[in-house]
Design a protein around this motif. Sequence first.
Motif, PDB file in Angstrom:
ATOM      1  N   ILE A   1     107.684  91.842  47.478  1.00 53.73           N
ATOM      2  CA  ILE A   1     106.526  92.723  47.314  1.00 53.73           C
ATOM      3  C   ILE A   1     105.238  91.896  47.315  1.00 53.73           C
ATOM      4  CG2 ILE A   1     105.402  94.372  45.772  1.00 53.73           C
ATOM      5  CD1 ILE A   1     108.218  95.124  44.768  1.00 53.73           C
ATOM      6  N   GLU A   2     105.273  90.751  46.623  1.00 53.96           N
ATOM      7  CA  GLU A   2     104.104  89.859  46.592  1.00 53.96           C
ATOM      8  C   GLU A   2     103.819  89.292  47.983  1.00 53.96           C
ATOM      9  OE1 GLU A   2     104.839  86.803  43.742  1.00 53.96           O
ATOM     10  OE2 GLU A   2     105.465  88.204  42.174  1.00 53.96           O
ATOM     11  N   LYS A   3     104.879  88.918  48.682  1.00 59.31           N
ATOM     12  CA  LYS A   3     104.710  88.315  50.005  1.00 59.31           C
ATOM     13  C   LYS A   3     104.166  89.334  51.012  1.00 59.31           C
ATOM     14  CE  LYS A   3     106.080  84.353  48.574  1.00 59.31           C
ATOM     15  NZ  LYS A   3     105.095  83.253  48.425  1.00 59.31           N
ATOM     16  N   LYS A   4     104.603  90.560  50.883  1.00 55.89           N
ATOM     17  CA  LYS A   4     104.075  91.608  51.767  1.00 55.89           C
ATOM     18  C   LYS A   4     102.580  91.786  51.531  1.00 55.89           C
ATOM     19  CE  LYS A   4     104.748  96.351  53.333  1.00 55.89           C
ATOM     20  NZ  LYS A   4     105.596  97.570  53.270  1.00 55.89           N
ATOM     21  N   GLU A   5     102.157  91.675  50.286  1.00 54.76           N
ATOM     22  CA  GLU A   5     100.739  91.829  49.961  1.00 54.76           C
ATOM     23  C   GLU A   5      99.908  90.740  50.625  1.00 54.76           C
ATOM     24  OE1 GLU A   5      97.597  93.932  48.495  1.00 54.76           O
ATOM     25  OE2 GLU A   5      99.722  94.495  48.462  1.00 54.76           O
ATOM     26  N   VAL A   6     100.472  89.533  50.735  1.00 55.11           N
ATOM     27  CA  VAL A   6      99.761  88.441  51.411  1.00 55.11           C
ATOM     28  C   VAL A   6      99.533  88.794  52.881  1.00 55.11           C
ATOM     29  CG1 VAL A   6      99.847  86.014  52.079  1.00 55.11           C
ATOM     30  CG2 VAL A   6     100.689  86.711  49.823  1.00 55.11           C
ATOM     31  N   ILE A   7     100.579  89.326  53.532  1.00 53.68           N
ATOM     32  CA  ILE A   7     100.445  89.749  54.931  1.00 53.68           C
ATOM     33  C   ILE A   7      99.404  90.857  55.048  1.00 53.68           C
ATOM     34  CG2 ILE A   7     101.643  90.681  56.948  1.00 53.68           C
ATOM     35  CD1 ILE A   7     104.236  89.500  55.844  1.00 53.68           C
ATOM     36  N   LEU A   8      99.463  91.812  54.127  1.00 50.99           N
ATOM     37  CA  LEU A   8      98.505  92.920  54.144  1.00 50.99           C
ATOM     38  C   LEU A   8      97.075  92.414  53.962  1.00 50.99           C
ATOM     39  CD1 LEU A   8     100.468  95.574  52.051  1.00 50.99           C
ATOM     40  CD2 LEU A   8      99.987  95.656  54.509  1.00 50.99           C
ATOM     41  N   ASN A   9      96.908  91.376  53.164  1.00 55.56           N
ATOM     42  CA  ASN A   9      95.572  90.792  52.987  1.00 55.56           C
ATOM     43  C   ASN A   9      95.047  90.226  54.299  1.00 55.56           C
ATOM     44  OD1 ASN A   9      95.297  91.435  50.280  1.00 55.56           O
ATOM     45  ND2 ASN A   9      96.162  89.490  49.560  1.00 55.56           N
TER      46      ASN A   9
ATOM     47  N   ARG B   1     100.322  80.730  53.432  1.00 52.24           N
ATOM     48  CA  ARG B   1      99.387  80.411  54.522  1.00 52.24           C
ATOM     49  C   ARG B   1      99.832  81.061  55.817  1.00 52.24           C
ATOM     50  NH1 ARG B   1      99.345  74.343  56.773  1.00 52.24           N
ATOM     51  NH2 ARG B   1     101.414  74.678  55.886  1.00 52.24           N
ATOM     52  N   TYR B   2     101.117  80.929  56.129  1.00 50.33           N
ATOM     53  CA  TYR B   2     101.636  81.503  57.368  1.00 50.33           C
ATOM     54  C   TYR B   2     101.750  83.019  57.284  1.00 50.33           C
ATOM     55  CZ  TYR B   2     102.689  76.665  58.540  1.00 50.33           C
ATOM     56  OH  TYR B   2     102.590  75.321  58.799  1.00 50.33           O
ATOM     57  N   LEU B   3     102.065  83.527  56.111  1.00 48.91           N
ATOM     58  CA  LEU B   3     102.153  84.979  55.946  1.00 48.91           C
ATOM     59  C   LEU B   3     100.774  85.618  56.164  1.00 48.91           C
ATOM     60  CD1 LEU B   3     104.510  85.174  52.840  1.00 48.91           C
ATOM     61  CD2 LEU B   3     105.108  85.638  55.225  1.00 48.91           C
ATOM     62  N   PHE B   4      99.747  84.982  55.628  1.00 45.85           N
ATOM     63  CA  PHE B   4      98.385  85.484  55.839  1.00 45.85           C
ATOM     64  C   PHE B   4      98.023  85.418  57.324  1.00 45.85           C
ATOM     65  CE2 PHE B   4      93.805  85.230  56.150  1.00 45.85           C
ATOM     66  CZ  PHE B   4      93.374  86.199  55.259  1.00 45.85           C
ATOM     67  N   ASP B   5      98.389  84.322  57.974  1.00 45.45           N
ATOM     68  CA  ASP B   5      98.111  84.172  59.409  1.00 45.45           C
ATOM     69  C   ASP B   5      98.824  85.257  60.218  1.00 45.45           C
ATOM     70  OD1 ASP B   5      96.535  81.996  58.874  1.00 45.45           O
ATOM     71  OD2 ASP B   5      98.004  80.501  59.544  1.00 45.45           O
ATOM     72  N   LEU B   6     100.054  85.579  59.808  1.00 50.05           N
ATOM     73  CA  LEU B   6     100.786  86.649  60.483  1.00 50.05           C
ATOM     74  C   LEU B   6     100.024  87.963  60.353  1.00 50.05           C
ATOM     75  CD1 LEU B   6     103.247  87.955  61.844  1.00 50.05           C
ATOM     76  CD2 LEU B   6     104.326  88.080  59.576  1.00 50.05           C
ATOM     77  N   GLY B   7      99.581  88.264  59.123  1.00 44.24           N
ATOM     78  CA  GLY B   7      98.824  89.493  58.911  1.00 44.24           C
ATOM     79  C   GLY B   7      97.538  89.515  59.711  1.00 44.24           C
ATOM     80  N   TYR B   8      96.862  88.371  59.753  1.00 42.97           N
ATOM     81  CA  TYR B   8      95.597  88.288  60.496  1.00 42.97           C
ATOM     82  C   TYR B   8      95.839  88.522  61.987  1.00 42.97           C
ATOM     83  CZ  TYR B   8      90.925  86.696  61.773  1.00 42.97           C
ATOM     84  OH  TYR B   8      89.649  86.636  62.259  1.00 42.97           O
ATOM     85  N   PHE B   9      96.960  88.021  62.489  1.00 40.80           N
ATOM     86  CA  PHE B   9      97.285  88.209  63.905  1.00 40.80           C
ATOM     87  C   PHE B   9      97.568  89.678  64.215  1.00 40.80           C
ATOM     88  CE2 PHE B   9     100.642  88.634  67.140  1.00 40.80           C
ATOM     89  CZ  PHE B   9      99.933  88.196  68.257  1.00 40.80           C
ATOM     90  N   ILE B  10      98.447  90.302  63.440  1.00 36.83           N
ATOM     91  CA  ILE B  10      98.826  91.678  63.762  1.00 36.83           C
ATOM     92  C   ILE B  10      97.745  92.676  63.358  1.00 36.83           C
ATOM     93  CG2 ILE B  10     101.286  91.161  63.651  1.00 36.83           C
ATOM     94  CD1 ILE B  10     101.397  92.459  60.901  1.00 36.83           C
ATOM     95  N   GLY B  11      96.800  92.246  62.506  1.00 40.59           N
ATOM     96  CA  GLY B  11      95.731  93.136  62.077  1.00 40.59           C
ATOM     97  C   GLY B  11      94.790  93.548  63.181  1.00 40.59           C
ATOM     98  N   GLN B  12      94.831  92.856  64.311  1.00 40.75           N
ATOM     99  CA  GLN B  12      93.937  93.174  65.439  1.00 40.75           C
ATOM    100  C   GLN B  12      94.406  94.371  66.248  1.00 40.75           C
ATOM    101  OE1 GLN B  12      94.285  90.371  68.934  1.00 40.75           O
ATOM    102  NE2 GLN B  12      95.773  89.380  67.584  1.00 40.75           N
ATOM    103  N   PHE B  13      95.658  94.818  66.013  1.00 38.94           N
ATOM    104  CA  PHE B  13      96.262  95.796  66.911  1.00 38.94           C
ATOM    105  C   PHE B  13      96.111  97.227  66.398  1.00 38.94           C
ATOM    106  CE2 PHE B  13      99.081  91.971  67.696  1.00 38.94           C
ATOM    107  CZ  PHE B  13      98.392  91.594  68.839  1.00 38.94           C
TER     108      PHE B  13
END
Length: 252
Positions: free
Chosen positions: A232-240, A180-192
């Motif tokens: 590798i799996e956790k990075k994919e969550v951030i990338l999502n 949940r937090y990894l996805f939120d991290l990706g969603y946050f940095i995805g705006q930049f």
Amino acid sequence: MQGRIHSIESFGTVDGPGTRFVVFVQGCPMRCAYCHNPDTWAMTGGTMMEPEEIYEQFKRNESFYKSGGITVTGGEPLMQIDFVTDLFTLAKRDHVHTCLDTSGITYNPENRPFIEKLDRLMELTDLVMLDIKHIDPQKHRELTEQPNEGILAFAQYLNEKHVDMWIRHVVVPGITDDDRYLFDLGYFIGQFANLKALDVLPYHTMGEAKYKKLDIPYKLAGVPAMDKNKVIEKKEVILNGIRKRRAEGSVH
């Protein structure tokens, strides 16, 4: 302007693009539970050095760094912003690539004198490697003993300044590996628009021996090293999370 220097690494390969001359400064206000360099925390340690002295060391082997450059890390380099600015000024005169590896913890938009200095430093900085320890404010405070509001605002600032940014995130079992937090991290940095890379690093226990030597309690005693395959799996969550943000068309 002297800097308080913890150590210098003449052949760094994980501190920015290419082969790097890496300067580790002394002093950090963060107390990350997984920090493997607690000997860099105190502002009273290290060796006082002039920027010119350090840059001369870089110049001796400059041919090694043609595809790389100079990285200042720590500790927390923005605790010694005047020194870093002087060093990067020397580097940019010779068109040397400059990288700042920081937690962003010192960023405070209300501190105008600091922001003026930071604006000047960013004019001399080609890349910022920003460590985001945890996207959740409370869990970040538990992990580092510091808030994360200024750190997230610093990421916004870098984007506004059009300074290239690499995000680093350490995955610790049971602490920073929640999807949940990894996805939120990706969603946050995805705006930049300035986001150029994402490094997701597995937690390791190699620093534990140093804590024993320094007689400092190790907060993560008993926490196992992170399985590199799971990273590798956790990075994919951030990338999502990044993909979702960008699919919404909200990249700035």
